[in-house]
Design a protein around this motif. Structure first.
Motif, short mmCIF file in Angstrom:
data_model
loop_
_atom_site.label_atom_id
_atom_site.label_comp_id
_atom_site.label_asym_id
_atom_site.label_seq_id
_atom_site.Cartn_x
_atom_site.Cartn_y
_atom_site.Cartn_z
N GLU A 229 0.88 -1.15 0.05
CA GLU A 229 -0.17 -0.11 -0.17
C GLU A 229 0.94 1.19 -0.03
O GLU A 229 1.79 1.39 0.95
N PRO A 230 0.99 2.11 -0.96
CA PRO A 230 1.83 3.14 -1.13
C PRO A 230 1.49 4.25 -0.22
O PRO A 230 0.12 4.34 0.24
N ALA A 231 2.50 4.84 0.27
CA ALA A 231 2.12 5.99 1.34
C ALA A 231 1.82 7.18 0.80
O ALA A 231 2.82 8.03 0.16
N ILE A 232 0.51 7.22 0.68
CA ILE A 232 -0.13 8.78 -0.09
C ILE A 232 -1.22 9.01 0.69
O ILE A 232 -1.95 8.49 1.53
N ALA A 233 -1.52 10.47 0.57
CA ALA A 233 -2.59 11.19 1.04
C ALA A 233 -2.68 11.08 2.51
O ALA A 233 -3.72 10.64 3.05
N GLY A 234 -1.67 10.93 3.19
CA GLY A 234 -1.67 10.90 4.57
C GLY A 234 -1.67 9.60 5.20
O GLY A 234 -1.58 9.24 6.28
N ARG A 235 -1.60 8.55 4.29
CA ARG A 235 -1.54 7.24 4.77
C ARG A 235 -0.31 6.76 4.78
O ARG A 235 0.71 7.12 4.04
N VAL B 178 -10.83 -9.20 -0.92
CA VAL B 178 -11.15 -9.58 0.42
C VAL B 178 -10.53 -8.09 1.21
O VAL B 178 -9.59 -7.67 0.84
N ASP B 179 -11.25 -7.89 2.29
CA ASP B 179 -10.90 -6.62 3.04
C ASP B 179 -10.09 -7.26 4.35
O ASP B 179 -10.69 -7.88 5.19
N ARG B 180 -8.91 -6.53 4.52
CA ARG B 180 -7.89 -7.10 5.68
C ARG B 180 -7.04 -5.58 6.18
O ARG B 180 -6.83 -5.09 5.11
N PHE B 181 -6.97 -5.33 7.25
CA PHE B 181 -6.18 -4.02 7.78
C PHE B 181 -6.74 -2.88 7.13
O PHE B 181 -5.89 -2.08 6.56
N LEU C 244 -7.62 -9.88 -6.87
CA LEU C 244 -7.74 -9.59 -8.18
C LEU C 244 -8.93 -8.71 -8.55
O LEU C 244 -9.85 -9.26 -8.51
N VAL C 245 -8.82 -7.49 -8.38
CA VAL C 245 -10.06 -6.73 -8.24
C VAL C 245 -10.54 -6.15 -9.68
O VAL C 245 -9.83 -5.72 -10.26
N GLN D 140 -4.53 -5.91 -6.13
CA GLN D 140 -4.63 -4.86 -5.03
C GLN D 140 -4.35 -5.54 -3.92
O GLN D 140 -4.36 -6.39 -3.43
N PRO D 141 -3.56 -4.68 -2.82
CA PRO D 141 -3.49 -2.90 -3.12
C PRO D 141 -1.72 -2.91 -3.84
O PRO D 141 -1.33 -4.16 -3.97
N GLY D 142 -1.78 -1.78 -4.53
CA GLY D 142 -0.59 -1.59 -5.10
C GLY D 142 -0.44 -1.63 -6.55
O GLY D 142 0.16 -0.93 -7.32
N ASN D 143 -1.74 -2.15 -7.30
CA ASN D 143 -1.83 -2.19 -8.50
C ASN D 143 -0.51 -2.59 -9.45
O ASN D 143 -0.34 -1.79 -10.25
N TYR D 144 0.04 -3.53 -9.01
CA TYR D 144 1.22 -3.79 -9.52
C TYR D 144 1.20 -4.86 -10.74
O TYR D 144 2.34 -5.37 -11.52
#
Length: 149
Positions: A37-43, A105-108, A114-115, A131-135
């Protein structure tokens, strides 16, 4: 454009993001990966180890997702050890092409999987993103086995 969402997405084994995909001795399909999960928008962002298991038809049956904390303080040896442990838990696997259904699935407080991504407008097409990361991103034809990074 004329596009439709997939029932299954093929992923060919490779030496990059799809290095650890294939089948277990019991015939289940698996995908072992390192979402982030990238560190963006305060996350703060985060690093994860994810092992997804699918039945023979490609339907998700289990998601083991471990959080390794923020990217800035990632313990690379701990990540490598956990990743290798998850792979070893699968037994004597074969690395090969898999065909799996999109899932999430939602975690953390994060969506994993594969969204499906719906088209934004008439000129856009359906996509499936890891996801997350869209790599990894997949587009028609869904059975090509190829992805964009």
């Amino acid at each position: 454009m004329n596009s439709s969402p997939p029932k299954l997405v093929a992923i060919d084994h490779d030496d990059y993001h799809a290095e650890h995909i294939g089948r277990t001795p019991a015939g289940h399909q698996f995908f072992l990966t390192l979402p982030f999960e990238p560190a963006i928008a305060g996350r703060i962002g985060g690093e994860f180890v994810a092992l997804y298991l699918f039945d023979q038809q490609g339907v998700l049956i289990e998601a083991k997702i471990d959080s390794l904390g923020p990217r800035a303080s990632l313990d690379h040896e701990a990540r490598k050890s956990l990743y290798e442990q998850r792979l070893k838990e699968l037994g004597d696997v074969s690395f090969e092409r898999i065909e799996i259904a999109p899932f999430s699935v939602d975690r953390f407080d994060t969506t994993f999987g594969l969204v499906l991504r719906e088209p934004d407008d008439d000129d856009d097409v359906w996509a499936v993103e890891v996801q997350p990361g869209n790599y990894m991103a997949f587009f028609e034809p869904w059975d090509s086995g190829e992805y964009d990074t």
